[in-house]
Design a protein around this motif. Structure first.
Motif, PDB file in Angstrom:
ATOM      1  N   GLU A  52       0.852  -1.181   0.000  1.00  0.00           N
ATOM      2  CA  GLU A  52       0.000   0.000   0.000  1.00  0.00           C
ATOM      3  C   GLU A  52       0.895   1.242   0.000  1.00  0.00           C
ATOM      4  OE1 GLU A  52      -4.271   1.133   1.855  1.00  0.00           O
ATOM      5  OE2 GLU A  52      -2.720   0.614   3.309  1.00  0.00           O
ATOM      6  N   ALA A  53       0.994   1.874  -1.171  1.00  0.00           N
ATOM      7  CA  ALA A  53       1.903   3.018  -1.328  1.00  0.00           C
ATOM      8  C   ALA A  53       1.308   4.317  -0.806  1.00  0.00           C
ATOM      9  CB  ALA A  53       2.277   3.181  -2.801  1.00  0.00           C
ATOM     10  N   VAL A  54      -0.016   4.436  -0.856  1.00  0.00           N
ATOM     11  CA  VAL A  54      -0.707   5.638  -0.380  1.00  0.00           C
ATOM     12  C   VAL A  54      -1.752   5.180   0.618  1.00  0.00           C
ATOM     13  CG1 VAL A  54      -2.056   7.664  -1.052  1.00  0.00           C
ATOM     14  CG2 VAL A  54      -0.321   6.748  -2.610  1.00  0.00           C
ATOM     15  N   ARG A  55      -1.709   5.743   1.829  1.00  0.00           N
ATOM     16  CA  ARG A  55      -2.511   5.204   2.929  1.00  0.00           C
ATOM     17  C   ARG A  55      -3.359   6.299   3.581  1.00  0.00           C
ATOM     18  NH1 ARG A  55       0.356   3.354   7.200  1.00  0.00           N
ATOM     19  NH2 ARG A  55       2.249   4.532   6.764  1.00  0.00           N
ATOM     20  N   ALA A  65       7.862   7.703  -0.540  1.00  0.00           N
ATOM     21  CA  ALA A  65       6.824   8.215   0.356  1.00  0.00           C
ATOM     22  C   ALA A  65       5.430   8.121  -0.244  1.00  0.00           C
ATOM     23  CB  ALA A  65       7.122   9.669   0.729  1.00  0.00           C
ATOM     24  N   GLY A  66       5.330   7.995  -1.567  1.00  0.00           N
ATOM     25  CA  GLY A  66       4.030   7.897  -2.217  1.00  0.00           C
ATOM     26  C   GLY A  66       3.645   9.126  -3.013  1.00  0.00           C
ATOM     27  N   LYS A  67       4.598  10.033  -3.232  1.00  0.00           N
ATOM     28  CA  LYS A  67       4.296  11.288  -3.942  1.00  0.00           C
ATOM     29  C   LYS A  67       3.851  11.026  -5.380  1.00  0.00           C
ATOM     30  CE  LYS A  67       8.410  13.023  -3.612  1.00  0.00           C
ATOM     31  NZ  LYS A  67       9.041  11.794  -3.094  1.00  0.00           N
ATOM     32  N   THR A  68       4.650  10.260  -6.124  1.00  0.00           N
ATOM     33  CA  THR A  68       4.330  10.020  -7.528  1.00  0.00           C
ATOM     34  C   THR A  68       3.060   9.196  -7.664  1.00  0.00           C
ATOM     35  OG1 THR A  68       6.632  10.231  -8.249  1.00  0.00           O
ATOM     36  CG2 THR A  68       5.164   8.958  -9.655  1.00  0.00           C
ATOM     37  N   SER A  69       2.843   8.231  -6.777  1.00  0.00           N
ATOM     38  CA  SER A  69       1.606   7.450  -6.806  1.00  0.00           C
ATOM     39  C   SER A  69       0.398   8.350  -6.588  1.00  0.00           C
ATOM     40  CB  SER A  69       1.640   6.356  -5.733  1.00  0.00           C
ATOM     41  OG  SER A  69       2.628   5.391  -6.027  1.00  0.00           O
ATOM     42  N   THR A  70       0.523   9.304  -5.676  1.00  0.00           N
ATOM     43  CA  THR A  70      -0.568  10.255  -5.444  1.00  0.00           C
ATOM     44  C   THR A  70      -0.778  11.138  -6.661  1.00  0.00           C
ATOM     45  OG1 THR A  70      -0.068  10.286  -3.065  1.00  0.00           O
ATOM     46  CG2 THR A  70      -1.360  12.120  -3.939  1.00  0.00           C
ATOM     47  N   MET A  71       0.319  11.591  -7.250  1.00  0.00           N
ATOM     48  CA  MET A  71       0.222  12.433  -8.445  1.00  0.00           C
ATOM     49  C   MET A  71      -0.481  11.688  -9.585  1.00  0.00           C
ATOM     50  SD  MET A  71       1.162  15.507  -9.570  1.00  0.00           S
ATOM     51  CE  MET A  71       2.745  16.170  -9.019  1.00  0.00           C
ATOM     52  N   GLU A  72      -0.211  10.406  -9.750  1.00  0.00           N
ATOM     53  CA  GLU A  72      -0.832   9.628 -10.814  1.00  0.00           C
ATOM     54  C   GLU A  72      -2.336   9.478 -10.591  1.00  0.00           C
ATOM     55  OE1 GLU A  72       1.464   6.070 -10.848  1.00  0.00           O
ATOM     56  OE2 GLU A  72       3.096   6.950 -12.040  1.00  0.00           O
ATOM     57  N   LEU A  73      -2.752   9.434  -9.323  1.00  0.00           N
ATOM     58  CA  LEU A  73      -4.184   9.391  -9.031  1.00  0.00           C
ATOM     59  C   LEU A  73      -4.850  10.707  -9.420  1.00  0.00           C
ATOM     60  CD1 LEU A  73      -4.165   7.653  -5.518  1.00  0.00           C
ATOM     61  CD2 LEU A  73      -4.712   6.617  -7.738  1.00  0.00           C
ATOM     62  N   GLY A  86      -5.397  10.975 -13.016  1.00  0.00           N
ATOM     63  CA  GLY A  86      -6.415  10.078 -13.552  1.00  0.00           C
ATOM     64  C   GLY A  86      -5.860   8.847 -14.235  1.00  0.00           C
ATOM     65  N   PHE A  87      -4.566   8.580 -14.080  1.00  0.00           N
ATOM     66  CA  PHE A  87      -3.977   7.415 -14.726  1.00  0.00           C
ATOM     67  C   PHE A  87      -4.500   6.112 -14.128  1.00  0.00           C
ATOM     68  CE2 PHE A  87       0.014  10.121 -15.685  1.00  0.00           C
ATOM     69  CZ  PHE A  87      -0.614  10.666 -16.791  1.00  0.00           C
ATOM     70  N   SER A  88      -4.884   6.166 -12.874  1.00  0.00           N
ATOM     71  CA  SER A  88      -5.458   4.990 -12.225  1.00  0.00           C
ATOM     72  C   SER A  88      -6.486   5.451 -11.196  1.00  0.00           C
ATOM     73  CB  SER A  88      -4.368   4.137 -11.571  1.00  0.00           C
ATOM     74  OG  SER A  88      -3.682   4.888 -10.592  1.00  0.00           O
ATOM     75  N   ARG A  89      -7.261   4.518 -10.694  1.00  0.00           N
ATOM     76  CA  ARG A  89      -8.311   4.812  -9.738  1.00  0.00           C
ATOM     77  C   ARG A  89      -7.829   4.428  -8.338  1.00  0.00           C
ATOM     78  NH1 ARG A  89     -13.817   2.011 -11.184  1.00  0.00           N
ATOM     79  NH2 ARG A  89     -13.525   3.443 -12.943  1.00  0.00           N
ATOM     80  N   PRO A  90      -8.094   5.249  -7.333  1.00  0.00           N
ATOM     81  CA  PRO A  90      -7.700   4.862  -5.979  1.00  0.00           C
ATOM     82  C   PRO A  90      -8.479   3.639  -5.510  1.00  0.00           C
ATOM     83  CG  PRO A  90      -9.078   6.831  -5.926  1.00  0.00           C
ATOM     84  CD  PRO A  90      -8.766   6.570  -7.360  1.00  0.00           C
ATOM     85  N   HIS A  91      -7.853   2.835  -4.651  1.00  0.00           N
ATOM     86  CA  HIS A  91      -8.546   1.670  -4.109  1.00  0.00           C
ATOM     87  C   HIS A  91      -9.565   2.081  -3.055  1.00  0.00           C
ATOM     88  CE1 HIS A  91      -4.957  -0.219  -5.912  1.00  0.00           C
ATOM     89  NE2 HIS A  91      -5.777  -1.218  -6.122  1.00  0.00           N
ATOM     90  N   ALA A  92      -9.397   3.277  -2.519  1.00  0.00           N
ATOM     91  CA  ALA A  92     -10.373   3.847  -1.594  1.00  0.00           C
ATOM     92  C   ALA A  92     -10.203   5.353  -1.621  1.00  0.00           C
ATOM     93  CB  ALA A  92     -10.164   3.306  -0.177  1.00  0.00           C
ATOM     94  N   GLY A  93     -11.244   6.075  -1.189  1.00  0.00           N
ATOM     95  CA  GLY A  93     -11.177   7.520  -1.175  1.00  0.00           C
ATOM     96  C   GLY A  93     -11.603   8.126  -2.501  1.00  0.00           C
ATOM     97  N   GLU A  94     -11.419   9.434  -2.617  1.00  0.00           N
ATOM     98  CA  GLU A  94     -11.931  10.154  -3.779  1.00  0.00           C
ATOM     99  C   GLU A  94     -10.960  11.234  -4.220  1.00  0.00           C
ATOM    100  OE1 GLU A  94     -16.218  12.042  -5.040  1.00  0.00           O
ATOM    101  OE2 GLU A  94     -15.384  12.665  -3.106  1.00  0.00           O
ATOM    102  N   VAL A  95     -10.854  11.425  -5.525  1.00  0.00           N
ATOM    103  CA  VAL A  95     -10.073  12.506  -6.128  1.00  0.00           C
ATOM    104  C   VAL A  95     -11.002  13.311  -7.028  1.00  0.00           C
ATOM    105  CG1 VAL A  95      -8.116  13.117  -7.597  1.00  0.00           C
ATOM    106  CG2 VAL A  95      -7.963  11.117  -6.098  1.00  0.00           C
TER     107      VAL A  95
END
Length: 318
Positions: free
Chosen positions: A26-29, A49-57, A60-69
């Motif tokens: 889990e890269a972004v928690r 730390a999860g910066k790039t994973s957050t940026m990709e969310l 719109g490159f991928s959908r978060p497994h939980a939460g909302e953007v």
């Protein structure tokens, strides 16, 4: 989050992102932050730390497994056609065809956009006009980053996502990039930036968040982030004088390590002016030279290092 749809261009609420299935990493928690319209928000963090994973969310490159953007009021993944024309994205690697020239690459990219600025104008913004006829594979690493930046702003974006935009740039090019980003902000563009250059964040950011191990551990203005960290006064005492001879200094924190004679001594203080005034008054009264005297306010670097050095760093939360 306290922002509203009218004040926030980007809203990230309790998002999570996992790699490798239900039992994967889990890269972004549970990350939350908002980016107000027309501001620059910097996302900082240690490696992984999860910066790039957050940026990709956010992109719109991928959908978060939980939460909302939400970007400009839309889900950037499900409602991509509504978001994409108003979004500029600069990734860590552009991946452009190496045999195209700089001008051909810009023209190709412009062909995918609904309302691009002239390609020559975008290249001028990043000082690449004189390299327009050069093939991409012949560019230096710094020149490729400048090309990435030119293409990110080619579509006149309302929201600009910049992932490590000045990596590999020389100091002059970095300053030019900062100037361009400030001009975009002045025109009302909203910018979400990740960077390892703390001076860059301190120079440009209206607000920022520091991530560590997939969570936001501190958020606020640079001044708010730095406020909980002490200023520093460094100097060398004469060889024949022990640090024990120093007077009681207002605001000074207890010394962690006693300096050896003739070696630099650092005093950490929560009241820089009062501490420095008392120290200089004492030195003048006793005719003591404080060699190499240097006073520095608390910095974003110290706040960042507190994240890297401790398991439970910083108490200012988003």
């Amino acid at each position: 989050m306290t922002s509203t749809a009218t004040s926030a261009a980007v809203e990230v609420s309790e998002v999570r992102r996992r790699y490798g299935g239900a039992d994967g990493f889990e890269a972004v928690r549970g990350v939350s932050f908002d980016v107000r319209r027309g501001e620059l928000f910097a996302l900082l963090g240690t490696n992984g730390a999860g910066k790039t994973s957050t940026m990709e969310l956010v992109a719109g490159f991928s959908r978060p497994h939980a939460g909302e953007v939400r970007v400009l009021g839309h889900d950037p993944h499900r409602e991509r056609p509504a978001v994409r024309p108003r979004l500029g994205i600069m990734l860590q690697e552009g991946g452009f065809p190496p045999d195209l020239t700089v001008a051909e690459t810009a023209a190709m990219w412009a062909g995918t956009l609904s309302n691009p600025r002239p390609a020559a104008e975008a290249l001028e913004l990043v000082d690449l006009s004189n390299r327009a006829g050069v093939r991409v594979r012949q560019l230096s690493g710094g020149e490729r980053r400048r090309l990435d930046l030119a293409l990110a702003v080619l579509g006149r974006p309302a929201v600009l996502l910049l992932d490590e935009p000045t990596t590999g740039l020389d100091p002059e090019s970095r300053r030019n990039a900062w100037r361009m980003i400030r001009n975009l902000l002045a025109d009302g563009v909203t910018v979400l930036l990740t960077t390892h250059y703390l001076q860059e964040a301190q120079e440009l950011a209206d607000r920022l968040a520091i991530m560590h191990e997939g969570v936001v551990v501190a958020a606020g203005t640079p001044t708010e982030i730095v406020a909980g960290h002490p200023a520093r006064i460094s100097f060398r005492l004469p060889f024949d004088l022990s640090p024990d001879a120093l007077p009681q200094l207002p605001g000074a924190r207890p010394q962690e390590d006693a300096a050896e004679p003739g070696r630099p001594l650092t005093i950490r203080t929560d009241a820089l002016q009062d501490t420095l005034t008392e120290l200089l008054t004492w030195a003048r009264r006793h005719e003591i030279e404080l060699a190499g005297l240097e006073a520095r306010p608390a910095s974003l670097e110290e706040a960042f290092l507190a994240v890297a050095d401790h398991d439970n760093p910083l108490g200012v939360r988003a």
